[in-house]
Design a protein around this motif. Sequence first.
Motif, mmCIF file in Angstrom:
data_model
loop_
_atom_site.group_PDB
_atom_site.id
_atom_site.type_symbol
_atom_site.label_atom_id
_atom_site.label_comp_id
_atom_site.label_asym_id
_atom_site.label_seq_id
_atom_site.Cartn_x
_atom_site.Cartn_y
_atom_site.Cartn_z
ATOM 1 N N VAL A 1 5.653 14.308 3.757
ATOM 2 C CA VAL A 1 6.427 15.547 3.871
ATOM 3 C C VAL A 1 6.827 15.966 2.469
ATOM 4 C CG1 VAL A 1 8.519 16.634 4.742
ATOM 5 C CG2 VAL A 1 7.274 15.004 6.183
ATOM 6 N N ILE A 2 6.472 17.180 2.107
ATOM 7 C CA ILE A 2 6.825 17.740 0.804
ATOM 8 C C ILE A 2 7.957 18.730 1.017
ATOM 9 C CG2 ILE A 2 6.002 18.900 -1.258
ATOM 10 C CD1 ILE A 2 4.592 16.233 -0.635
ATOM 11 N N ALA A 3 9.141 18.385 0.512
ATOM 12 C CA ALA A 3 10.310 19.248 0.642
ATOM 13 C C ALA A 3 10.317 20.261 -0.495
ATOM 14 C CB ALA A 3 11.587 18.417 0.608
ATOM 15 N N GLY A 4 10.487 21.529 -0.139
ATOM 16 C CA GLY A 4 10.506 22.583 -1.139
ATOM 17 C C GLY A 4 10.897 23.905 -0.517
ATOM 18 N N SER A 5 10.569 24.987 -1.196
ATOM 19 C CA SER A 5 10.913 26.304 -0.674
ATOM 20 C C SER A 5 10.178 26.596 0.623
ATOM 21 C CB SER A 5 10.603 27.387 -1.720
ATOM 22 O OG SER A 5 9.237 27.339 -2.093
ATOM 23 N N ALA A 6 9.012 25.970 0.816
ATOM 24 C CA ALA A 6 8.290 26.029 2.088
ATOM 25 C C ALA A 6 7.917 24.599 2.448
ATOM 26 C CB ALA A 6 7.058 26.907 1.970
ATOM 27 N N THR A 7 8.846 23.856 3.038
ATOM 28 C CA THR A 7 8.640 22.448 3.347
ATOM 29 C C THR A 7 7.470 22.291 4.308
ATOM 30 O OG1 THR A 7 10.958 21.935 2.981
ATOM 31 C CG2 THR A 7 9.714 20.393 4.343
ATOM 32 N N VAL A 8 6.579 21.326 4.012
ATOM 33 C CA VAL A 8 5.358 21.165 4.786
ATOM 34 C C VAL A 8 5.135 19.704 5.104
ATOM 35 C CG1 VAL A 8 3.932 21.030 2.700
ATOM 36 C CG2 VAL A 8 2.880 21.708 4.858
ATOM 37 N N ALA A 9 4.625 19.430 6.317
ATOM 38 C CA ALA A 9 4.208 18.092 6.709
ATOM 39 C C ALA A 9 2.702 17.994 6.525
ATOM 40 C CB ALA A 9 4.586 17.822 8.164
ATOM 41 N N LEU A 10 2.263 16.923 5.860
ATOM 42 C CA LEU A 10 0.848 16.666 5.628
ATOM 43 C C LEU A 10 0.429 15.455 6.449
ATOM 44 C CD1 LEU A 10 0.727 17.034 1.734
ATOM 45 C CD2 LEU A 10 0.259 18.787 3.454
ATOM 46 N N ALA A 11 -0.646 15.590 7.229
ATOM 47 C CA ALA A 11 -1.127 14.508 8.075
ATOM 48 C C ALA A 11 -2.142 13.675 7.300
ATOM 49 C CB ALA A 11 -1.760 15.061 9.338
ATOM 50 N N GLY A 12 -1.949 12.344 7.314
ATOM 51 C CA GLY A 12 -2.888 11.455 6.669
ATOM 52 C C GLY A 12 -4.169 11.337 7.473
ATOM 53 N N GLY A 13 -5.307 11.316 6.762
ATOM 54 C CA GLY A 13 -6.605 11.213 7.416
ATOM 55 C C GLY A 13 -7.448 10.123 6.811
ATOM 56 N N ALA A 14 -8.716 10.121 7.156
ATOM 57 C CA ALA A 14 -9.639 9.108 6.652
ATOM 58 C C ALA A 14 -9.706 9.152 5.139
ATOM 59 C CB ALA A 14 -11.024 9.336 7.256
ATOM 60 N N ASP A 15 -9.725 7.959 4.517
ATOM 61 C CA ASP A 15 -9.838 7.815 3.061
ATOM 62 C C ASP A 15 -8.688 8.465 2.311
ATOM 63 O OD1 ASP A 15 -12.282 6.429 3.301
ATOM 64 O OD2 ASP A 15 -13.360 8.328 3.481
ATOM 65 N N GLY A 16 -7.547 8.625 2.974
ATOM 66 C CA GLY A 16 -6.379 9.130 2.279
ATOM 67 C C GLY A 16 -6.369 10.615 2.034
ATOM 68 N N VAL A 17 -7.159 11.384 2.790
ATOM 69 C CA VAL A 17 -7.140 12.841 2.665
ATOM 70 C C VAL A 17 -5.964 13.371 3.478
ATOM 71 C CG1 VAL A 17 -8.371 14.985 3.125
ATOM 72 C CG2 VAL A 17 -9.612 12.976 2.287
ATOM 73 N N LEU A 18 -5.121 14.174 2.854
ATOM 74 C CA LEU A 18 -3.938 14.747 3.489
ATOM 75 C C LEU A 18 -4.206 16.205 3.833
ATOM 76 C CD1 LEU A 18 -1.397 13.199 0.986
ATOM 77 C CD2 LEU A 18 -1.534 12.602 3.410
ATOM 78 N N THR A 19 -3.989 16.562 5.101
ATOM 79 C CA THR A 19 -4.226 17.925 5.535
ATOM 80 C C THR A 19 -2.920 18.525 6.033
ATOM 81 O OG1 THR A 19 -4.837 17.168 7.756
ATOM 82 C CG2 THR A 19 -6.613 17.464 6.163
ATOM 83 N N ALA A 20 -2.792 19.831 5.885
ATOM 84 C CA ALA A 20 -1.567 20.510 6.312
ATOM 85 C C ALA A 20 -1.446 20.430 7.828
ATOM 86 C CB ALA A 20 -1.594 21.956 5.846
ATOM 87 N N ALA A 21 -0.358 19.822 8.308
ATOM 88 C CA ALA A 21 -0.140 19.662 9.740
ATOM 89 C C ALA A 21 0.853 20.665 10.273
ATOM 90 C CB ALA A 21 0.360 18.241 10.034
ATOM 91 N N SER A 22 1.882 20.982 9.494
ATOM 92 C CA SER A 22 2.917 21.885 9.986
ATOM 93 C C SER A 22 3.752 22.391 8.832
ATOM 94 C CB SER A 22 3.822 21.165 10.988
ATOM 95 O OG SER A 22 4.908 21.987 11.354
ATOM 96 N N ALA A 23 4.042 23.692 8.868
ATOM 97 C CA ALA A 23 5.077 24.239 8.002
ATOM 98 C C ALA A 23 6.374 24.182 8.797
ATOM 99 C CB ALA A 23 4.753 25.679 7.609
ATOM 100 N N LEU A 24 7.397 23.608 8.203
ATOM 101 C CA LEU A 24 8.627 23.341 8.940
ATOM 102 C C LEU A 24 9.557 24.545 8.910
ATOM 103 C CD1 LEU A 24 9.122 19.650 7.846
ATOM 104 C CD2 LEU A 24 8.209 20.513 9.985
ATOM 105 N N GLY A 25 9.145 25.573 9.630
ATOM 106 C CA GLY A 25 9.976 26.763 9.810
ATOM 107 C C GLY A 25 10.437 27.360 8.497
ATOM 108 N N ASP A 26 11.723 27.684 8.442
ATOM 109 C CA ASP A 26 12.294 28.299 7.253
ATOM 110 C C ASP A 26 12.981 27.257 6.380
ATOM 111 O OD1 ASP A 26 14.384 27.711 8.906
ATOM 112 O OD2 ASP A 26 15.444 29.599 8.621
ATOM 113 N N ALA A 27 12.530 26.007 6.499
ATOM 114 C CA ALA A 27 13.218 24.925 5.806
ATOM 115 C C ALA A 27 12.991 25.010 4.296
ATOM 116 C CB ALA A 27 12.730 23.575 6.336
ATOM 117 N N ASP A 28 14.042 25.343 3.568
ATOM 118 C CA ASP A 28 14.058 25.302 2.109
ATOM 119 C C ASP A 28 14.832 24.050 1.734
ATOM 120 O OD1 ASP A 28 14.204 25.634 -0.593
ATOM 121 O OD2 ASP A 28 15.175 27.591 -0.545
ATOM 122 N N ALA A 29 14.149 23.047 1.192
ATOM 123 C CA ALA A 29 14.763 21.732 1.040
ATOM 124 C C ALA A 29 14.479 21.162 -0.335
ATOM 125 C CB ALA A 29 14.257 20.778 2.115
#
Length: 423
Positions: free
Chosen positions: A366-394
């Motif tokens: 999870v990268i907290a910022g002006s547009a906080t985003v959850a990244l899903a771990g995948g094969a070989d450590g590739v991280l893909t965007a899973a969800s933008a957490l609403g209006d979370a500025d963190a």
Amino acid sequence: MTVTVDGDRAVPTELDAICLGIADRDLAGGAFGRSYRLVDRLAGLPQTLAVEGGGADRALAWVRGSRGGVVVATATAALDFADDVTLRLDRCGPGRAGAIVEGPRAATPGSRLALSMGQGGTVAVALDGSTGAIVDVQAGALTIAPLEGGGGDAVVAFDADGDCDDDLAIARGGEVVILLRDGRGFVAGPRLATGATALASADVDYDGDVDLIVAQGAQVTLWRNAGNGTFAADGGAIDTRGQVSAASALAAGDLDGDGHADLIVAQAGAPIRALLGDPSGAGAFTDAPAVFPPVALDVVAIAVADVDGDLDLDAIVVPRADAVRVYVNRGGLLEDQSFARLPEPAPRGRGVAIADWDGDCRPDAVIAGSATVALAGGADGVLTAASALGDADADAAVLGDLDDDGAPDLLIGGATDVRWVHR
């Protein structure tokens, strides 16, 4: 009844120590905590402990598993003294699949966050420079209680006094204050005469007591734990060879696989430095200039985890006003593989948390910022965007079991509030 600690992590190459805590659900009741080195007759899992409930009818058990003096896995379980319980420290964590649910907010600053396991379950501590609060989840709602002494400029949760619950070290002004876990709260402990811009913890000398690393400007100092929650500075233990000028974030972990804690020192406007621990176990560190690329960065946050599943530690680095970077461990050298491991465009942020949140045995971020985003771990450590957490500025994020249901939750915090997010 019997409490068993088990798991599929190899001893000692993936797990070499455990700390087991058991506490009455009644906060006025008793508690037990003890650390165990997995050597000699304890050199393996499972390990068992017989528990007599006495006057308690409900309790909480928790265990932290360590490798090289740094916590690598945790587990918790409720006890009713009717059946035996097993706490598992598996490679695959207790994440849970399902949709991301954005829960309630609480109006308390949370620019800095830390999690504490102990009697009463897992709680979070949320801080800014002047205000501090204890955040918990009870019956699906966030509860807020004042933190002893208020806020601070940096915080780390660690077992200062050897009872297996998580105490706190907080940088306040020109000193570091130790707060000791007491039920769901904290009480004042020792004060260290040093300022800090970043803090980290590890059992660097492998004596069973968790030590504290304090960084401020060009100074990185080891404060050795005397075993009773008191600390003494060892000014000669960390040799930066003059390569640290503006320490901004710290992380500890075994980067080179020798079974001893190493230290990552991120900086504001200078290259990241790796300080390798002494393989003799003496608790000394030496600058290793080739571990990270010599690229100047202005780093605000860093976290380590086995991103690509090859049983060594990688790093996610959050620079100020720049894209997040992923460094992958290749035989003890950390390579910048951001282009191959992150979505395009790579997220930007101010904080980071890593854990298996969705239960697929791959670390998520999870990268907290002006547009906080959850990244899903995948094969070989590739991280893909899973969800933008609403209006979370963190500014900060932590992943841990805040509602004590056995699966990790997310807490994100910023200048004005904190938010609980779960699956």
